[in-house]
Scaffold this motif. Structure first.
Motif, short mmCIF file in Angstrom:
data_model
loop_
_atom_site.label_atom_id
_atom_site.label_comp_id
_atom_site.label_asym_id
_atom_site.label_seq_id
_atom_site.Cartn_x
_atom_site.Cartn_y
_atom_site.Cartn_z
N LYS A 1 -7.94 4.24 -0.32
CA LYS A 1 -7.94 2.84 0.13
C LYS A 1 -7.80 1.92 -1.08
O LYS A 1 -8.13 2.29 -2.21
CB LYS A 1 -9.23 2.51 0.89
CG LYS A 1 -9.33 3.19 2.25
CD LYS A 1 -10.54 2.69 3.03
CE LYS A 1 -10.61 3.35 4.39
NZ LYS A 1 -11.77 2.86 5.18
N TYR B 1 -11.21 4.74 -3.87
CA TYR B 1 -10.71 3.37 -3.81
C TYR B 1 -10.00 3.04 -5.11
O TYR B 1 -10.40 3.48 -6.19
CB TYR B 1 -11.86 2.39 -3.59
CG TYR B 1 -12.63 2.63 -2.32
CD1 TYR B 1 -12.29 1.99 -1.12
CD2 TYR B 1 -13.72 3.50 -2.29
CE1 TYR B 1 -13.00 2.21 0.05
CE2 TYR B 1 -14.44 3.73 -1.13
CZ TYR B 1 -14.07 3.08 0.03
OH TYR B 1 -14.78 3.32 1.18
N LYS C 1 -16.41 -11.38 -0.91
CA LYS C 1 -15.46 -10.59 -1.68
C LYS C 1 -14.70 -11.49 -2.64
O LYS C 1 -14.39 -12.64 -2.33
CB LYS C 1 -14.48 -9.88 -0.75
CG LYS C 1 -15.10 -8.72 0.02
CD LYS C 1 -14.03 -8.00 0.82
CE LYS C 1 -14.61 -6.81 1.55
NZ LYS C 1 -13.57 -6.08 2.30
N GLU D 1 0.83 -1.21 0.00
CA GLU D 1 0.00 0.00 0.00
C GLU D 1 0.87 1.26 0.00
O GLU D 1 0.56 2.24 -0.70
CB GLU D 1 -0.93 0.00 1.22
CG GLU D 1 -2.06 -1.00 1.13
CD GLU D 1 -2.95 -0.94 2.35
OE1 GLU D 1 -2.53 -0.34 3.37
OE2 GLU D 1 -4.06 -1.49 2.31
N ARG E 1 -8.93 -1.68 -2.78
CA ARG E 1 -9.93 -2.76 -2.76
C ARG E 1 -9.79 -3.55 -4.06
O ARG E 1 -9.91 -2.99 -5.14
CB ARG E 1 -11.34 -2.20 -2.63
CG ARG E 1 -11.66 -1.70 -1.23
CD ARG E 1 -13.11 -1.32 -1.06
NE ARG E 1 -14.02 -2.44 -1.28
CZ ARG E 1 -15.28 -2.44 -0.85
NH1 ARG E 1 -15.75 -1.41 -0.17
NH2 ARG E 1 -16.06 -3.47 -1.10
N ASN F 1 -8.50 -0.31 -7.37
CA ASN F 1 -8.24 -1.72 -7.62
C ASN F 1 -6.91 -1.77 -8.36
O ASN F 1 -6.86 -1.47 -9.57
CB ASN F 1 -9.35 -2.35 -8.46
CG ASN F 1 -9.12 -3.85 -8.68
OD1 ASN F 1 -7.99 -4.33 -8.67
ND2 ASN F 1 -10.21 -4.58 -8.88
N ILE G 1 -20.20 0.55 -5.20
CA ILE G 1 -19.64 1.03 -3.93
C ILE G 1 -20.33 2.30 -3.45
O ILE G 1 -20.24 2.67 -2.27
CB ILE G 1 -18.11 1.24 -4.07
CG1 ILE G 1 -17.44 1.16 -2.70
CG2 ILE G 1 -17.80 2.55 -4.78
CD1 ILE G 1 -15.93 1.07 -2.79
N ASP H 1 -11.85 -5.85 -4.92
CA ASP H 1 -13.15 -6.41 -5.28
C ASP H 1 -14.05 -5.41 -6.01
O ASP H 1 -15.25 -5.64 -6.13
CB ASP H 1 -13.87 -6.92 -4.03
CG ASP H 1 -14.12 -5.82 -3.01
OD1 ASP H 1 -13.31 -4.88 -2.95
OD2 ASP H 1 -15.12 -5.92 -2.26
#
Length: 468
Positions: A74, A95, A208, A42, A76, A97, A222, A78
């Motif tokens: 963040k 978010y 998930k 991250e 994610r 991906n 989302i 999914d």
């Protein structure tokens, strides 16, 4: 610099796939070693996002860079898009991906961030909830993406664009139209395609999972995870973000978007509210064995439903001189356009201090020239007529200057008051319905052409190039 960035992207992409594999394809135990790997990734990933943001800051669109600074970030795996946003804990969260995001070049990365911020400025996170009552998720997502992507360059190859939609569905949609225009046109073709499908998409699996490809139908799922917050409060938070992001000169189109956002009153214009009312009026349905239940298609013991109800709509027009012919003709065209997909009957009531004429219409051609009588205005006669004629919905166009109290209150039907552009407010202390303002209309020679573009100032979608 460019080679270093590309090398960084490749290295992170490989690590992202390994982490996703461990996290979602096996029993992930949240061991300290696994957490350390994820935290280290991250940190590296967001250092790359910082580079993208720095590139935004150096561009003329640095508004987006300042806006991104204020957002939480963040990861994610999914989500079905490279980026997504929602509002939680009094802040916007973006978010990523990594598996989808890291397949983009730096300009496309910038664009997908701009894309999410334009959704925020358009208040799409709240508007989507409203329109999903009447439109499918796919239609809402695609219509909103068309509006946003029209303003952007360097889009990912899979982005939902106006050109792509026109080719895929053999349409001739025009650019710079409002969301409602695209939603209505798309619903006509997409719902027809979906209607022919016997097996619906399986959405029952809530676990998930790793997502590696973009999906237009799920790209905004989302948004539903956002904190429950009223539109006024969200608008106030958004305006603070905007004010902190306006540093120096911004592009004309973005300035227009922001101006539209700040001038919006946060309420549906009368014609969109009428569309919502129609959905509640057309509620009586008959059962049929020729169609499966759309909510539970696997339950063969449940019968589907078909509309069997004819909505009786009364349109009252105050002929006392408060509303121009152009305003009324334009409004009637809007009404006909809205109710055309329903089984309906429209009755026009011309009135001032009393009812002067009543006639039915099926199209714009049936509209008659208004009677040349100019008396005072009384609302009560129209409600007497509606109460005695089994009306389901009354739309009353007036300047609002009449009695302060109704002697005959509405019984068993909904009322929508539309105040003329010349009017100020409704004189009734208790209107027994919703009161909306009639927007100024553009006078056109071709009265058969329905004005698809609702110029309410509600959102960025109303801005056409020549108006910027």
């Amino acid at each position: 610099m460019e080679n270093n960035f590309e090398d960084h992207v490749k290295e992170l992409y490989e690590r992202a796939n390994k982490i996703a594999d461990v996290s979602f394809k096996t029993n992930y135990k949240n061991s300290k070693a696994d957490k350390d790997v994820l935290e280290d990734f991250e940190k590296e990933f967001f250092s790359l996002v910082d580079k993208v943001n720095l590139s935004l800051m150096e561009d003329k669109d640095n508004f987006y860079g300042y806006f991104l600074f204020q957002m939480s970030r963040k990861i994610r795996f999914d989500i079905n898009s490279p980026t997504a946003v929602n509002f939680k804990g009094a802040k916007y969260i973006i978010y990523f991906n990594p598996i989808i995001f890291l397949n983009l070049n730096i300009k496309q990365m910038e664009t997908t961030i701009k894309h999410e911020i334009l959704h925020i400025l358009s208040m799409h996170l709240i508007r989507a909830k409203e329109f999903k009552r009447d439109y499918s998720t796919l239609v809402v997502n695609m219509a909103m993406d068309i509006v946003v992507n029209t303003y952007l360059d360097n889009l990912p190859p899979y982005a939902t664009t106006l050109d792509w939609v026109n080719v895929k569905y053999s349409l001739k949609l025009l650019p710079y139209k409002p969301f409602e225009y695209y939603a209505e046109k798309l619903r006509a073709v997409i719902d027809l395609v979906e209607e022919g499908k016997d097996v619906p998409k399986d959405n029952d699996n809530k676990d998930k999972k790793i997502e590696t490809e973009y999906s237009p139908e799920n790209t905004h799922d989302i948004w539903e995870d956002s904190s429950e917050i009223d539109e006024k409060t969200l608008k106030e938070f958004t305006e603070k973000f905007i004010n902190s992001s306006q540093k120096g000169t911004i592009p004309d189109y973005l300035d227009s978007v922001i101006l539209s956002f700040k001038n919006s009153k946060g309420e549906l214009p009368w014609n969109l509210y009428l569309k919502r009312l129609m959905g509640t009026v057309i509620s009586n349905k008959k059962k049929t064995i020729t169609r499966r239940s759309r909510r539970q298609p696997y339950r063969l013991d449940l019968r589907g439903q078909l509309r069997s109800y004819k909505a009786k709509i009364a349109v009252a027009i105050d002929i006392s001189g408060s509303i121009s012919d152009e305003e009324f003709n334009q409004a009637i065209k809007e009404i006909i356009s809205i109710v055309k997909n329903y089984n309906h009957e429209i009755t026009v009531i011309e009135c001032d201090s009393e009812i002067r004429r009543v006639y039915k219409i099926k199209s714009v051609k049936d509209i008659r020239n208004r009677m040349n009588i100019r008396g005072a205005t009384r609302f009560n006669p129209v409600f007497e007529y509606a109460n005695n004629n089994d009306i389901n919905l009354l739309v009353y166009f007036t300047d609002g200057k009449g009695e302060d109290k109704l002697q005959e209150v509405p019984r068993g039907y909904k009322t929508l008051w539309v105040i003329s552009g010349r009017g100020d407010k409704l004189s009734l202390k208790k209107p027994y319905g919703v009161v909306k303002k009639l927007n100024n209309v553009e006078v056109k020679d071709d009265m058969s052409n329905i004005n698809e573009c609702i110029r309410s100032g509600y959102s960025m979608m109303n801005q056409e190039p020549e108006q910027i």
